[in-house]
Design a protein around this motif. Structure first.
Motif: not given
Length: 346
Positions: A87-94, A223-228
């Motif tokens: 998950s891109p969000l889990l990548t960002a948070v990690t 990852a953050l770019s994708f989440c946004q």
């Protein structure tokens, strides 16, 4: 602060299936058992662009809990989700520079990750108190699969940040008849029983920097770019947050609530408001009940009000009606909650 998860959980549905399907198959559970009663039963698995509603997401996890009753499921699943970077969000948070920033992004993009209806955060002495609530209309004292996955994700993300979860304290619902993964008993500082699923995290951990975080900046930015981008397409988010906030303020101030007044506040017709709530599998009365449950627990933590006082504060003309509603919400009477709502920390 209360926030509401309203968007389709696109950032975790496919990653969840990538982890869940092989785990289930190794234990003799085939995909049709996991996707029954969902729209996924009519789609091709696996697929790169599944269309899943919040109701499907909730049902998928409930199916997994029934088909794979092993208490270790949620630890194994959350650990795999994070380790495999599905998950891109889990990548960002990690990859977040601090644990506090990781929690901030989880909060901001929660609607794209966790299928919780809403959660409450507050500072409680030297701790950050995270209360994870079931979806609207569900009994507050019950424990659903999405909450178990949420706890697993939080614990394993913290371990990825090298945060000492041995300093955490978990409050487990009194009414829950679910065994916890053995690793949680080993890792967490303490586990208590209480009316709600609550985690207490030391406040000082929020500023803790992740070791070697500078090396992860390129992956973090992508990852953050994708989440946004995904977050911008969330539907009904501001409306449903507005509904819950309005109800919480009105009930806290002992003001009249009605669907007509709420629709007027939202600049919608009553029928349009009903359709917006139905989109998320909810309705007006379930929103009111959920906010009343929250307010009940807030009041009991502030002062040992008796049932007559609580009924009045929550807008019930008859204390007996309030008592029956409380038993329906939490599975126990107000006296039992009052006796067990002692603070974990002084």
């Amino acid at each position: 602060m209360v926030w509401h998860a309203v968007n389709q959980p696109r950032l975790l549905v496919n990653p969840l299936l990538h982890s869940l399907l092989p785990l289930a198959q190794r234990r003799g559970v085939l995909p049709p058992q996991l996707v029954r009663k969902t729209s996924l039963a009519k789609q091709t698995l696996p697929a790169s662009n599944l269309r899943v509603s919040p109701q499907d997401w909730w049902q998928l996890l409930q199916n997994a809990q029934q088909a794979l009753p092993n208490s270790e499921l949620w630890q194994l699943l959350s650990e795999d989700l994070i380790q495999q970077s599905y998950s891109p969000l889990l990548t960002a948070v990690t990859s977040a520079p601090t644990w506090g920033q990781a929690l901030h992004w989880l909060k901001r993009y929660q609607s794209l990750l966790l299928p919780l209806e809403f959660a409450l955060t507050e500072r409680h002495g030297d701790f950050l108190k995270l209360t994870l609530l079931p979806r609207l209309g569900e009994r507050l004292g019950a424990l659903a699969a999405p909450q178990l996955l949420a706890v697993g994700v939080l614990i394993n993300l913290a371990r990825a940040h090298q945060v000492a979860v041995s300093e955490w304290h978990l409050s487990w619902p009194l009414a829950a008849e679910v065994a916890l993964p053995s690793a949680w008993h080993k890792w967490l500082g303490s586990i208590h029983t209480g009316p709600l699923l609550t985690l207490h995290l030391p406040w000082q951990q929020l500023s803790q920097a992740k070791p070697g975080g500078a090396d992860e900046q390129p992956a973090l930015a992508q990852a953050l770019s994708f989440c946004q981008l995904q977050h911008q397409h969330a539907r009904y988010q501001s409306l449903l947050e507005q509904v819950l906030r309005w109800l919480l303020v009105r009930i806290s101030q002992q003001q009249t609530v009605s669907i007509e007044l709420l629709a007027q506040h939202c600049n919608l017709s009553v029928s349009s408001l009903k359709r917006a709530l139905a989109h998320h599998g909810s309705h007006y009365q379930s929103c009111v009940d959920s906010v009343r449950q929250l307010r009940l627990l807030q009041l009991l933590q502030q002062h040992p009000y008796n049932n007559t006082e609580l009924a009045q504060l929550l807008g019930y003309a008859n204390p007996n009606n309030f008592r029956r509603a409380c038993k329906r919400w939490l599975g126990v009477c107000p006296d039992h909650i009052r006796a067990n709502l002692q603070p974990l920390f002084s």
